[in-house]
Design a protein around this motif. Structure first.
Motif, mmCIF file in Angstrom:
data_model
loop_
_atom_site.group_PDB
_atom_site.id
_atom_site.type_symbol
_atom_site.label_atom_id
_atom_site.label_comp_id
_atom_site.label_asym_id
_atom_site.label_seq_id
_atom_site.Cartn_x
_atom_site.Cartn_y
_atom_site.Cartn_z
ATOM 1 N N LEU A 292 0.819 -1.208 0.000
ATOM 2 C CA LEU A 292 0.000 0.000 0.000
ATOM 3 C C LEU A 292 0.856 1.262 0.000
ATOM 4 N N ASP A 293 2.017 1.191 0.636
ATOM 5 C CA ASP A 293 2.920 2.337 0.614
ATOM 6 C C ASP A 293 3.439 2.591 -0.797
ATOM 7 N N VAL A 294 3.860 1.530 -1.468
ATOM 8 C CA VAL A 294 4.348 1.675 -2.851
ATOM 9 C C VAL A 294 3.237 2.204 -3.758
ATOM 10 N N ILE A 295 2.027 1.677 -3.600
ATOM 11 C CA ILE A 295 0.911 2.108 -4.436
ATOM 12 C C ILE A 295 0.572 3.578 -4.206
ATOM 13 N N THR A 296 0.459 3.965 -2.930
ATOM 14 C CA THR A 296 -0.020 5.318 -2.635
ATOM 15 C C THR A 296 1.053 6.389 -2.777
#
Length: 300
Positions: A292-296
């Motif tokens: 989720l960190d990479v995505i956001t």
């Protein structure tokens, strides 16, 4: 890589509901509920296609998420995610809506034809590099699992899956990324050494010490030419898993030190690489946190 307040709030909600990996890092293989591709999204359109391995023994399902707004002039950024079944279970509408407010990427989840979060036998073969013989070998701890098939899986990814994605929408070739966790992180490191297709590589809690540190030996032997024009992030949690999993049997301090040494070695060869340590997270918890960190944050 640091959590923004926005990413942190999204992450917290997803971690509270995280059940596909338990606190002791052993996969909890339970059928998954319908994912966002099946229930529908107001901001992303999804397509699904299935592929087979060369020997037709492993069967893949790929979910392609395309933002509903027009592509930028140079094309969308694209994030490829391994363990796609589990990755899709963490794509929620609030995450996608947040992405749609900015430079939303194309999302490609590469999984298996199953309603389970993982196919443990298939991923053991697909995500692990072979030894010098180049041949498949049984896993020492799980003889029913073959290992060493990453080169063949990478060929499928680059020769079949990537061209299909590129046919469906406009991709910016300068903004492609690959993310994977545990054995998937091992595959990311192997691909970092053996492909220039992706510009950013995110190896989350990679199984560094698998088969007597085989991937570290490969990284140590890498030439500077193999490391140019791409970025690598190695991501680790700092909490020891209470009951060690097969690929997590070292103390966490040892693993972090080992990752630091890899980063130092690659830096000496001119690589663009960094180590990211997530406080208070265990091996399994790094899966949704890093994804989720990479995505956001979209740092690719």
């Amino acid at each position: 890589m640091k959590f923004s307040a926005q990413a942190g709030s999204i992450l917290l909600g997803c971690l509270l509901g995280f059940s596909s990996i338990t606190a002791n890092a052993r996969p909890n293989i339970q059928p998954l509920p319908a994912n966002i591709a099946q229930t529908g999204s107001a901001v992303y359109q999804f397509k699904t296609l299935e592929f087979d391995s060369k020997d037709r023994q492993r069967h893949y399902r790929v979910w392609l998420g395309i933002p509903k707004h027009a592509a930028p002039a140079q094309g969308y950024a694209a994030l490829y995610m391994l363990d796609g079944n589990s990755a899709m279970s963490h794509l929620q509408e609030n995450v996608l809506k947040q992405l749609s407010k900015s430079d939303a990427p194309v999302l490609v989840a590469v999984g298996y034809q199953s309603n389970l979060p993982y196919d443990v036998n298939a991923r053991a073969q697909d995500y692990t590099p072979a030894d010098a013989s180049g041949k498949l070998q049984p896993d020492a701890n799980h003889p029913e699992r073959m290992t060493g098939g990453s080169a063949e899986f990478r060929q499928l990814l680059l020769d079949k899956i990537v061209p299909w994605v590129n046919q469906q929408t406009q991709i910016n070739p300068q903004r492609t990324a690959l993310w994977g966790h545990s054995y998937g992180g091992l595959f990311v490191l192997d691909t970092y050494l053996n492909s220039n297709y992706f510009q950013s590589y995110f190896a989350a809690s990679p199984s560094i010490h698998w088969q007597n540190d085989r991937i570290q030996q490969m990284l140590n032997q890498a030439t500077p030419a193999q490391l140019q024009h791409k970025h690598l992030s190695i991501i680790e949690g700092d909490v020891q898993t209470p009951v060690a999993a097969d690929d997590q049997d070292k103390q966490i301090d040892e693993l972090i030190d080992q990752n630091r040494e890899i980063v130092r070695q690659l830096h000496r060869k001119g690589a663009d690489v960094k180590l990211v340590v997530y406080p208070d997270l265990r091996h399994g918890e790094v899966f949704p946190a890093s994804l989720l960190d990479v995505i956001t944050e979209q740092r690719y």
